[in-house]
Design a protein around this motif. Structure first.
Motif, PDB file in Angstrom:
ATOM      1  N   ALA A 379       0.764  -1.238  -0.096  1.00  0.00           N
ATOM      2  CA  ALA A 379       0.105  -0.103   0.124  1.00  0.00           C
ATOM      3  C   ALA A 379       0.871   1.269   0.014  1.00  0.00           C
ATOM      4  O   ALA A 379       0.559   2.300  -0.589  1.00  0.00           O
ATOM      5  CB  ALA A 379      -0.840   0.124   1.263  1.00  0.00           C
ATOM      6  N   ALA A 380       1.801   1.186   0.753  1.00  0.00           N
ATOM      7  CA  ALA A 380       2.936   2.394   0.716  1.00  0.00           C
ATOM      8  C   ALA A 380       3.458   2.594  -0.765  1.00  0.00           C
ATOM      9  O   ALA A 380       3.571   3.727  -0.960  1.00  0.00           O
ATOM     10  CB  ALA A 380       4.016   2.068   1.681  1.00  0.00           C
ATOM     11  N   LYS A 381       3.930   1.516  -1.419  1.00  0.00           N
ATOM     12  CA  LYS A 381       4.461   1.819  -2.698  1.00  0.00           C
ATOM     13  C   LYS A 381       3.301   2.373  -3.548  1.00  0.00           C
ATOM     14  O   LYS A 381       3.610   3.176  -4.424  1.00  0.00           O
ATOM     15  CB  LYS A 381       4.942   0.259  -2.959  1.00  0.00           C
ATOM     16  N   LEU A 382       2.099   1.719  -3.696  1.00  0.00           N
ATOM     17  CA  LEU A 382       0.939   2.111  -4.380  1.00  0.00           C
ATOM     18  C   LEU A 382       0.703   3.752  -4.036  1.00  0.00           C
ATOM     19  O   LEU A 382       0.411   4.528  -4.867  1.00  0.00           O
ATOM     20  CB  LEU A 382      -0.311   1.495  -4.003  1.00  0.00           C
ATOM     21  N   LEU A 383       0.937   4.228  -2.914  1.00  0.00           N
ATOM     22  CA  LEU A 383       0.646   5.867  -2.798  1.00  0.00           C
ATOM     23  C   LEU A 383       1.748   6.537  -3.546  1.00  0.00           C
ATOM     24  O   LEU A 383       1.258   7.536  -3.915  1.00  0.00           O
ATOM     25  CB  LEU A 383       0.765   6.121  -1.170  1.00  0.00           C
ATOM     26  N   ILE A 384       2.848   6.135  -3.622  1.00  0.00           N
ATOM     27  CA  ILE A 384       3.726   6.700  -4.449  1.00  0.00           C
ATOM     28  C   ILE A 384       3.397   6.701  -6.018  1.00  0.00           C
ATOM     29  O   ILE A 384       3.509   7.611  -6.601  1.00  0.00           O
ATOM     30  CB  ILE A 384       5.397   5.963  -4.131  1.00  0.00           C
ATOM     31  N   VAL A 385       2.862   5.288  -6.372  1.00  0.00           N
ATOM     32  CA  VAL A 385       2.408   5.313  -7.814  1.00  0.00           C
ATOM     33  C   VAL A 385       1.295   6.182  -8.108  1.00  0.00           C
ATOM     34  O   VAL A 385       1.316   6.523  -9.262  1.00  0.00           O
ATOM     35  CB  VAL A 385       2.203   3.849  -8.237  1.00  0.00           C
ATOM     36  N   ALA A 386       0.350   6.215  -6.893  1.00  0.00           N
ATOM     37  CA  ALA A 386      -0.916   6.918  -7.178  1.00  0.00           C
ATOM     38  C   ALA A 386      -0.733   8.480  -7.111  1.00  0.00           C
ATOM     39  O   ALA A 386      -1.576   9.329  -7.283  1.00  0.00           O
ATOM     40  CB  ALA A 386      -1.654   6.621  -6.232  1.00  0.00           C
ATOM     41  N   ALA A 387       0.633   9.185  -6.913  1.00  0.00           N
ATOM     42  CA  ALA A 387       0.831  10.558  -6.623  1.00  0.00           C
ATOM     43  C   ALA A 387       0.355  11.413  -7.775  1.00  0.00           C
ATOM     44  O   ALA A 387      -0.325  12.445  -7.692  1.00  0.00           O
ATOM     45  CB  ALA A 387       2.419  10.795  -6.440  1.00  0.00           C
ATOM     46  N   PRO A 388       0.613  11.110  -9.223  1.00  0.00           N
ATOM     47  CA  PRO A 388       0.277  11.843 -10.287  1.00  0.00           C
ATOM     48  C   PRO A 388      -1.278  11.852 -10.326  1.00  0.00           C
ATOM     49  O   PRO A 388      -1.781  12.907 -10.682  1.00  0.00           O
ATOM     50  CB  PRO A 388       0.713  11.040 -11.467  1.00  0.00           C
ATOM     51  N   LEU A 389      -2.069  10.895  -9.923  1.00  0.00           N
ATOM     52  CA  LEU A 389      -3.286  10.648  -9.818  1.00  0.00           C
ATOM     53  C   LEU A 389      -4.122  11.576  -8.760  1.00  0.00           C
ATOM     54  O   LEU A 389      -4.965  12.605  -9.124  1.00  0.00           O
ATOM     55  CB  LEU A 389      -3.784   9.310  -9.348  1.00  0.00           C
ATOM     56  N   PHE A 390      -3.225  11.979  -7.660  1.00  0.00           N
ATOM     57  CA  PHE A 390      -3.811  12.944  -6.686  1.00  0.00           C
ATOM     58  C   PHE A 390      -3.891  14.305  -7.367  1.00  0.00           C
ATOM     59  O   PHE A 390      -4.821  14.892  -6.926  1.00  0.00           O
ATOM     60  CB  PHE A 390      -3.028  12.615  -5.399  1.00  0.00           C
ATOM     61  N   ILE A 391      -2.562  14.571  -8.029  1.00  0.00           N
ATOM     62  CA  ILE A 391      -2.521  15.954  -8.569  1.00  0.00           C
ATOM     63  C   ILE A 391      -3.617  16.072  -9.704  1.00  0.00           C
ATOM     64  O   ILE A 391      -4.172  17.136  -9.600  1.00  0.00           O
ATOM     65  CB  ILE A 391      -1.082  15.975  -9.131  1.00  0.00           C
ATOM     66  N   ALA A 392      -3.723  15.301 -10.490  1.00  0.00           N
ATOM     67  CA  ALA A 392      -4.561  15.143 -11.858  1.00  0.00           C
ATOM     68  C   ALA A 392      -5.930  15.351 -11.247  1.00  0.00           C
ATOM     69  O   ALA A 392      -6.699  16.183 -11.892  1.00  0.00           O
ATOM     70  CB  ALA A 392      -4.287  14.170 -12.605  1.00  0.00           C
ATOM     71  N   ASP A 393      -6.595  14.507 -10.034  1.00  0.00           N
ATOM     72  CA  ASP A 393      -7.874  14.645  -9.636  1.00  0.00           C
ATOM     73  C   ASP A 393      -8.007  15.950  -9.262  1.00  0.00           C
ATOM     74  O   ASP A 393      -9.142  16.454  -9.687  1.00  0.00           O
ATOM     75  CB  ASP A 393      -7.697  13.824  -8.572  1.00  0.00           C
ATOM     76  N   ALA A 394      -7.040  16.835  -8.700  1.00  0.00           N
ATOM     77  CA  ALA A 394      -7.236  18.183  -8.062  1.00  0.00           C
ATOM     78  C   ALA A 394      -7.876  18.788  -9.637  1.00  0.00           C
ATOM     79  O   ALA A 394      -8.628  19.615  -9.469  1.00  0.00           O
ATOM     80  CB  ALA A 394      -6.329  18.636  -7.511  1.00  0.00           C
ATOM     81  N   ALA A 395      -6.850  19.018 -10.358  1.00  0.00           N
ATOM     82  CA  ALA A 395      -7.233  19.706 -11.511  1.00  0.00           C
ATOM     83  C   ALA A 395      -8.346  19.347 -12.242  1.00  0.00           C
ATOM     84  O   ALA A 395      -9.086  20.003 -12.920  1.00  0.00           O
ATOM     85  CB  ALA A 395      -5.787  19.361 -12.656  1.00  0.00           C
ATOM     86  N   GLN A 396      -8.573  17.961 -12.391  1.00  0.00           N
ATOM     87  CA  GLN A 396     -10.089  17.511 -13.196  1.00  0.00           C
ATOM     88  C   GLN A 396     -11.210  18.038 -12.362  1.00  0.00           C
ATOM     89  O   GLN A 396     -12.178  18.411 -13.108  1.00  0.00           O
ATOM     90  CB  GLN A 396     -10.121  16.047 -13.418  1.00  0.00           C
ATOM     91  N   CYS A 397     -11.177  18.165 -11.008  1.00  0.00           N
ATOM     92  CA  CYS A 397     -12.196  18.653 -10.259  1.00  0.00           C
ATOM     93  C   CYS A 397     -12.514  20.164 -10.557  1.00  0.00           C
ATOM     94  O   CYS A 397     -13.512  20.571 -10.730  1.00  0.00           O
ATOM     95  CB  CYS A 397     -12.037  18.578  -8.930  1.00  0.00           C
ATOM     96  N   ILE A 398     -11.136  20.766 -10.715  1.00  0.00           N
ATOM     97  CA  ILE A 398     -11.604  22.323 -10.860  1.00  0.00           C
ATOM     98  C   ILE A 398     -11.996  22.386 -12.453  1.00  0.00           C
ATOM     99  O   ILE A 398     -12.960  23.345 -12.805  1.00  0.00           O
ATOM    100  CB  ILE A 398     -10.255  23.126 -10.620  1.00  0.00           C
TER     101      ILE A 398
END
Length: 469
Positions: A379-398
């Motif tokens: 799960a800790a590795k997945l949080l690193i892999v998902a980092a671009p998604l967290f940023i992109a998710d913010a952009a897509q919401c706006i």
């Protein structure tokens, strides 16, 4: 001398224009922040109430907790369409508010309340038949029975919850979201108290267990709706809108507009929810440990999404205000300001997640659980892999919120189907199961799909605003 006199006004004009633009953008940032923070905290408050329910139910038994979690997901899927449809209230009311059309604001809210009532009937009907549906889907009989008990109490909360959402959207559209925040914050301890009393039978009340927990949430939702209606109808600055005037009158045009704008939002939400559900199935095909790690990161992503959604709703309102008054420069400022705020929040939260990834994962999974060490590490590795998604998710919401402020929801639906399913899910399946990267491959696909969707929405907004010029 004459030449100098000719050039001076041009130079001064440029300086004033530049300073004015900076000042206006600073004001816009301030307005978005003032509008967004109550919306964000309101979203967090909703999560807190759901978490409280599960915490008390978990003390009954592990089977009861599993049934409540399943029932909650079942209820959420049922109510998603209504939530998406009513999400159109904020941009439509904001457009009317920006154009100083108070009657238009009132009509939008009135039809939103009508829609909340109409949509609640099928949601309640499905909730009352949940046991048969869950058994047909292959769930264990005991779990289906317990889930039905919870939904018998929770299902009737659909009407007040959707009506509260309608009023919440209206208050945000007229730039006064604070009462909704106060109501939500007050509801958190009240919900905890009622769930405790009705679940365990305290203070002379009968022990109702899962039914009691669901009933408590329904009672709290009724209270929240009535409190918000009192604010909207009787308190300033909302009293001037006369929101209860001719409440019985059905406005076909306003309802048609609500359905036209809101339905694509609903379908887009279902597409996104379906994507994460489908990738959970993929993770389950790999191993139980992979599924648990995947679900932990999905839950973290969902919490972050709720924060971004608050800023995205603020963007929809501010863009709607500017579009309503015909201010294209204001539309762009609102989008840019909200985007900067959301990206800054996402960057800080993502960095914090990466730095404290092991500690955060351990909050969801104790070390005493089977295969805990391996699951925590994954799960800790997945949080690193998902980092671009967290940023992109913010952009897509706006970007999505800004497009809703311009009443553009159909094209984003098409983008979602292409980016999330045609590209994102395909890559997740290929990398996760065919290439053998497992859940890491699944999250690479999710990150790629979300990034593409975000980019498409940003380009769509730029295209629409350039056409207005």
């Amino acid at each position: 001398m004459d030449e100098t006199a000719k050039t001076r006004p041009v130079s001064i004009s440029r300086k004033v224009t530049g300073r004015t633009a900076i000042h206006r953008f600073a004001v816009e940032l301030s307005e978005i922040a003032k509008l967004a923070w109550p919306m964000v905290l309101t979203q967090v408050g909703q999560i807190a109430m759901m978490t409280t329910d599960l915490a008390f139910i978990g003390r009954i038994s592990a089977e009861a907790l599993a049934a409540a979690a399943l029932a909650g997901r079942f209820y959420l899927i049922s109510v998603t369409f209504g939530v998406g449809l009513l999400s159109a209230i904020a941009p439509l009311a904001a457009l009317a508010f920006g154009a100083n059309n108070l009657a238009g604001v009132r009509r939008t809210l009135r039809m939103g309340l009508w829609a909340a009532l109409i949509l609640s009937f099928p949601i309640i009907a499905v909730a009352l038949r949940a046991e048969q549906i869950l058994l047909a889907l292959g769930q264990a009989p005991d779990v289906a029975r317990l889930a039905q008990q919870y939904l018998c109490g929770l299902g009737f909360s659909a009407a007040p919850a959707l009506a509260f959402l309608a009023i919440r959207s209206f208050m945000g559209a007229v730039h006064r979201p604070q009462p909704v925040l106060w109501i939500t914050l007050s509801a958190i301890p009240l919900n905890a108290l009622l769930v405790y009393m009705l679940t365990y039978g305290k203070l002379g009340l009968p022990r109702l267990e899962l039914f009691g927990a669901g009933l408590a949430t329904t009672l709290v939702n009724c209270g929240m709706f009535l409190a918000s209606l009192w604010f909207a109808a009787l308190r300033q600055p909302f009293r001037g809108y006369h929101v209860l005037a001719q409440l019985w009158r059905f406005d076909r045009r306003a309802m048609r507009q609500l359905i036209t704008i809101g339905t694509p939002i609903s379908v887009t939400s279902l597409i996104e929810s379906g994507l994460f559900w489908a990738t959970s199935l993929l993770a389950g095909l790999i191993s139980t440990s992979a599924l648990v790690a995947h679900q932990i990161v999905v839950q973290i992503a969902a919490i972050l999404f709720m924060i971004y959604l608050g800023v995205g709703t603020a963007a929809a309102v501010r863009v709607g205000h500017a579009a309503g008054r015909g201010d294209i420069a204001g539309v762009r400022r609102a989008n840019l300001g909200a985007m900067l705020i959301a990206i800054a929040i996402a960057a800080m939260l993502t960095l914090a997640l990466i730095v404290a990834r092991f500690e955060i994962v351990q909050l969801f999974l104790g070390r005493s659980a089977p295969d805990a060490e391996a699951t925590i590490s994954l799960a800790a590795k997945l949080l690193i892999v998902a980092a671009p998604l967290f940023i992109a998710d913010a952009a897509q919401c706006i970007a999505a919120g800004s497009l809703r402020g311009l009443k553009d929801t159909r094209v984003p639906l098409l983008f979602g189907a292409i980016a999330w399913w045609l590209i994102g899910f395909s890559v997740s399946y290929w990398l996760g199961l065919k290439v053998g990267l497992g859940t890491i491959g699944i999250w690479i696909g999710l990150s790629i799909g979300t990034t593409i969707y975000s980019a498409l929405l940003v380009l769509r907004f730029r295209h629409l605003t350039s056409r207005i010029d």
